[in-house]
Design an enzyme around this catalytic site. Structure first.
Site, PDB file in Angstrom:
ATOM      1  N   HIS A 143       0.844  -1.199   0.000  1.00  0.00           N
ATOM      2  CA  HIS A 143       0.000   0.000   0.000  1.00  0.00           C
ATOM      3  C   HIS A 143       0.880   1.250   0.000  1.00  0.00           C
ATOM      4  O   HIS A 143       0.931   1.965  -1.000  1.00  0.00           O
ATOM      5  CB  HIS A 143      -0.924  -0.020   1.225  1.00  0.00           C
ATOM      6  N   HIS A 156      -1.569   1.674   8.281  1.00  0.00           N
ATOM      7  CA  HIS A 156      -2.975   1.825   7.901  1.00  0.00           C
ATOM      8  C   HIS A 156      -3.778   0.553   8.142  1.00  0.00           C
ATOM      9  O   HIS A 156      -4.842   0.374   7.580  1.00  0.00           O
ATOM     10  CB  HIS A 156      -3.075   2.266   6.439  1.00  0.00           C
TER      11      HIS A 156
END
Lengths: 174, 822
Positions: A102, A121
């Site tokens: 990511h 995250h």
């Protein structure tokens, strides 16, 4: 290079990955002074790097490694139970990139359920399911390093199945 | 094994690649992206001067770098007829997302149609007409001529009630100001269509009537408020999954740097709860898990406690809210009375102890929530708090009163129109609504689905709405829709060799016998589209210029960066061509007066539609100015254009004057939102008759993008069948395990799902993925709605039985917990 929709999924993936090589080959055909030669291979050349010996591994304790080079950190892990794609005599040895696909945060291993987790995250990847993203924001599953184990128990990484975070070529130019 | 692309390198964006502003068209947050295109036989290099980033790409790039893109951000597409490379990557300079990409938006490029790469071959390329027993490709003129001739036989200037219309009203995706204007001008301008509905509900109505009636627009804050607040109260929402970068880029910093506490109201423990515990510390997170459908009682008890403690903002109430006890009486059009704070408090009064009985939440936790929302700081300073709500209550029990009760809280504590405040819905799609008035539709609006099931309507025009997947009472709807449209298909099949006139005669005959003629405008073959007689191909954001605003009213222009597939057109231009075809057919038929109503569609581009619609009441806003405003755009309402910059409005009602209800006095109203149990018809009975709550909602991976993801290998590898999360002990009693296929059934319908054991699921409370193509949850939702035709998807009960063992596709899934362990 129009894609035949009837070909199998594996072939389609190969074509997606090979687009650069095809463009390079086309450029080489412009009025050659000598007999034309292909410029480059369609795929990057992965090194075969020795990561460890089976004897170095403890079940459930990931070993820090790097592949294909020192800038690409990963883990080598003996799971204890055979999994699809697992290497070694017990079919339970796997290796993954630990850069979250990511945003490139360093993943941490959770021994409780054998997952890699992102502190940035909250994404997590399943070490027993080929690095499938169990939940998260990455648009690809975790890059897994292909392994070969020789007769001496030496474990070699020989390839990668997804693009590693932070590089547009899995093998950097030397 | 998990799906892998085996991409080992990607083409590098050259320094001179074209750059386009793009906003993710999936969810309401509207993250900023940049789309780069360059010719196929060119590529950038690793040297800094050879690539767009100006950095040495022969070296590893590190965490949060701008100079990397994933394989999902790359594709080869057509632009101006030429094949080009395309990279769509998050924009680090956009204040909404600051370079973060979600698992949905960061796959925009991969989810574009590519003839070279073979992606999204499901996209429609040509108008299709049902002929010779299937759909045959044809031209726009041919397809629209048939649509207009059939439609014209069932509309009169003074009676258009036989034309039923389903049309999206949102921004993002294929929506936006251009396209809502195109369809709006056709159906609410040239015609006055009354029997219509919106993509996600069975009527043409607001999702938040009460908030608007009280004077409060549902999008009243700025995302920045999450970093300025003391408390974030998240109600019936799961922002980590469904407003991802609002959560990560605004809510999390509010917790980490701003020290905000979090109250979460949700019967399910979502990944949002876990993430808040990580970000804020578990001691600063209060998760309230009410019995399904009892949120209203909780909010009323919180307000009761706040009022009894004297924590309300009396100055604000005096200055900005109505003093008359009952200004609007409860009636057919108002499911609760509206009036003064004192009268509303009297109406809703419920002690925390009483609410604990109803909701199942501990009394102490209700009091704690009240304290976290409104108890002043030790120095006496007012507490700032944001309330963010979404489908958990919008699609939940007693919509009008429940949302009204939340707005009551915000108004009573002066938490609307101030920094760090707001009572806002989080939203689904972006917004992009600009249409002529809809007053002729009426309030309550007609219950469209029910009318159609009961044989109403002759012709149905559908604009990007797939009711087969996303409506309530879907089992019944589909049965009846298939039956009625098949009557017309059979008539068309039997009209072998017929002229156009004879064919239209045959269609008319079938319709008058109870059939339905279905025209489906969409970007793909949808499920309801299987019943259509004419299918018309549309384009999406990025394949056209399109303007929308996000959840903080941030207006941006997504620039066209590629061609649409084949003959596909923007919806606004399809609407214009349909209007012109109607005019031609009506004129031919000697109906000149009616034909004249279809003047004014001489648009050559989507920009023409924008100027014909939105710009007429917002003259400062033009394409050029929006292009210059980039991915940060401007927050609506736009109040001027100064020094080359559009001037916007960061948050509404900062002057304490409330206007959404249209009252000249500018005073907000409180809602007499008394608790009254499960409101919608049949819900209490369903609960009594069936064991499991089938709570339902979305997943991080795919929701606004699922229509594309059904043709995306990465997505379908994960959720080939919708999951149903179930408590392991419940699963053991049913004899099912991870990956098994189960049927979910009740007296309203049946559907299927894949078992996913979830230890945090409460006993007899499941959660099923909504809107899946391979298991429609709406099949088991009954037809119960509120007084204003708002559906109640969430309160659904059913039984569960095993259909099959885990399939090869589901067996290899990861079935581990979604909760991060660090």
């Amino acid at each position: 290079m129009k894609c035949n929709r009837l070909v199998d999924a594996g072939r389609r993936q190969f074509l997606r990955g090979g687009i650069v090589g095809a463009a390079g080959a086309a450029a080489a055909t412009v009025l050659p002074a000598e007999q034309a030669k292909a410029q480059a291979l369609a795929r990057v050349e992965y090194p075969a790097n020795r990561l460890a010996n089976i004897a170095d591994l403890v079940v459930g304790e990931p070993m820090d490694i790097a592949y294909p080079d020192s800038e690409s950190p990963g883990i080598l892990l003996k799971l204890g139970d055979a999994v699809d794609g697992g290497a070694g005599p017990d079919g339970d040895i796997v290796a993954y990139s630990v850069l979250c696909p990511h945003k490139g945060w360093l993943l941490s291993y959770s021994a409780g359920d054998k997952t890699l987790n992102c502190p940035g995250h909250y994404s997590r990847f399943d070490c027993e399911a080929g690095g499938q993203q169990t939940w998260g924001h990455a648009t690809q599953n975790l890059p897994q390093f292909e392994l070969r184990v020789d007769d001496n128990g030496d474990i070699f990484a020989t390839g990668v199945d997804e693009l590693i975070y932070g590089r547009l070529s899995n093998v950097l130019e030397s | 094994m998990a799906y892998k692309r085996f991409t080992d390198r990607l083409p590098i964006i050259p320094a001179d690649a074209e750059e386009h502003n793009a906003v993710c068209h999936y969810c309401i947050v509207g993250c900023g992206y940049k789309a780069y295109t360059w010719p196929l036989n060119r590529q950038g290099g690793t040297a800094p001067e050879q690539n767009k980033f100006g950095v040495d790409l022969s070296e590893q790039q590190y965490q949060d770098t701008d100079a990397w893109y994933a394989p999902s951000m790359y594709n080869v597409v057509k632009k101006d007829g030429q094949d080009v490379h395309l990279v769509i990557k998050p924009d680090v300079d956009c204040v909404v997302n600051a370079g973060l990409g979600s698992i949905r938006g960061a796959r925009m490029a991969e989810n574009r149609r590519s003839d070279v790469m073979g992606t999204q071959q499901q996209r429609l390329t040509d108008p299709l007409v049902w002929r010779y027993g299937t759909w045959q490709p044809t031209t726009w003129d041919d397809a629209l001529d048939l649509v207009a001739r059939v439609t014209a036989r069932f509309v009169e200037a003074d009676d258009e009630d036989q034309l039923y219309v389903s049309m999206f009203d949102h921004g993002g995706s294929a929506g936006g100001y251009e396209n809502t204007w195109g369809t709006g001008k056709l159906y609410f301008g040239s015609m006055k269509i009354r029997n219509c509905r919106i993509h996600n509900r069975p009527a043409y109505n607001s999702e938040v009537h009460s908030s608007r009636d009280m004077g409060v627009d549902e999008l009243n804050y700025a995302y920045e408020d999450y970093t300025l607040t003391d408390t974030v109260m998240i109600v019936g929402a799961n922002p980590l999954e469904t407003q991802t970068n609002l959560f990560l880029n605004h809510m999390v910093p509010g917790m980490q740097g701003g020290g905000a506490r979090v109250v979460i109201v949700d019967p399910r423990r979502t990944v949002t709860v876990r993430a808040c515990e990580e970000a804020a510390g578990a001691e600063n997170v209060l998760h309230l898990q009410p019995n399904s459908g009892t949120d209203l009682a909780l909010f009323n008890a919180i307000l009761t406690h706040i009022a009894d403690q004297g924590w309300v903002d009396t100055d604000f109430i005096a200055a900005s809210t109505i003093r008359n006890a009952q200004e609007i009486a409860q009636s057919e059009t108002h499911p609760a009375a509206l009036g003064s704070f004192e009268a509303a408090l009297e109406a809703i009064r419920l002690s925390p102890a009483e609410a604990a009985e109803i909701t199942g939440i501990a009394e102490a936790d209700i009091i704690k929530a009240a304290e976290w929302y409104a108890k002043p700081h030790d120095d006496g300073a007012r507490r700032k708090a944001v309330i963010a709500y979404e489908k958990g209550i919008i699609w939940g029990n007693d919509n009008y009163r429940t949302i009204g009760a939340l707005v009551n809280l915000g108004l009573a504590c002066g938490n609307i129109g101030r920094e760090g405040g707001g009572v806002c819905r989080l939203g689904g799609h972006q917004e992009g609504y600009y249409r002529p008035g809809d007053g002729h539709v009426g309030r309550p609006a007609p219950y469209f689905d029910q009318l159609l099931i009961n044989g109403g309507g002759a012709v149905h025009h559908i604009w990007a709405c797939d009711h087969y997947k996303t409506t309530l009472n879907a089992s019944r709807f589909k049965r009846e829709y298939n039956r009625r449209t098949n009557m017309v298909k059979e008539a068309m099949d039997n009209a072998i060799g017929a002229t156009r006139e004879e064919l239209v005669d045959a269609i008319e005959g079938a319709i008058r016998a109870g059939g339905l003629f279905s025209v489906n405008v969409d970007i793909i073959h949808s499920q309801i589209g299987q019943a259509a007689h004419v299918i018309l191909p549309a384009v999406e954001s990025g394949e056209m210029n399109l303007t929308s605003m996000n959840g903080e009213r941030r207006l941006r222009l997504t620039e066209k960066y590629m061609d649409g597939p084949g003959q596909a057109l923007p919806d606004c231009l399809i609407a214009a061509r349909l209007a012109q075809a109607m005019q031609r057919v009506l004129t031919e038929g000697g109906r000149a007066d009616y034909a004249a109503q279809f003047d004014g569609y001489d648009w050559q581009s989507e920009e023409d539609a924008f100027m014909d619609g939105f710009n007429t009441s917002h003259p400062d806003v033009t394409y050029d100015r929006l292009r210059a405003a980039g991915t940060n755009g401007v927050q609506e309402p736009v109040v001027g254009y100064e020094n080359g910059v559009l001037v916007g409005t960061p948050r509404l009602y900062t002057d304490g004057v409330f206007t959404r209800h249209g009252r000249e006095d500018g005073k907000a109203l409180f809602c007499h939102a008394a608790w009254r149990g499960l409101q919608a018809a049949g819900k209490a009975q369903q609960r009594a008759n069936h064991r499991f709550l089938i709570n339902n909602g979305r997943s991080n991976l795919n929701w606004q993008n699922w229509f594309l993801d059904q043709d995306n290998d990465f997505a379908m590898d994960r959720w080939s069948v919708p999951f149903i999360q179930i408590n392991p002990e419940d699963a053991a009693e049913l004899g099912v395990g991870n990956g098994d296929l189960v049927e979910v059934y009740n007296t309203d319908g049946a559907t299927q799902a894949m078992v996913y054991l979830e230890p945090t699921a409460r006993r007899n409370e499941t959660f099923m993925l909504f809107g899946a193509p391979s298991g429609t949850q709406g099949n088991v939702i009954n037809g119960g709605v509120n007084e204003l035709m708002l559906p109640n998807y969430k309160q659904t009960w059913a039984d569960i039985r095993k259909i099959a063992d885990a399939s090869p596709a589901t067996r290899r899934q990861s079935f581990k917990s979604w909760e991060v362990e660090l």
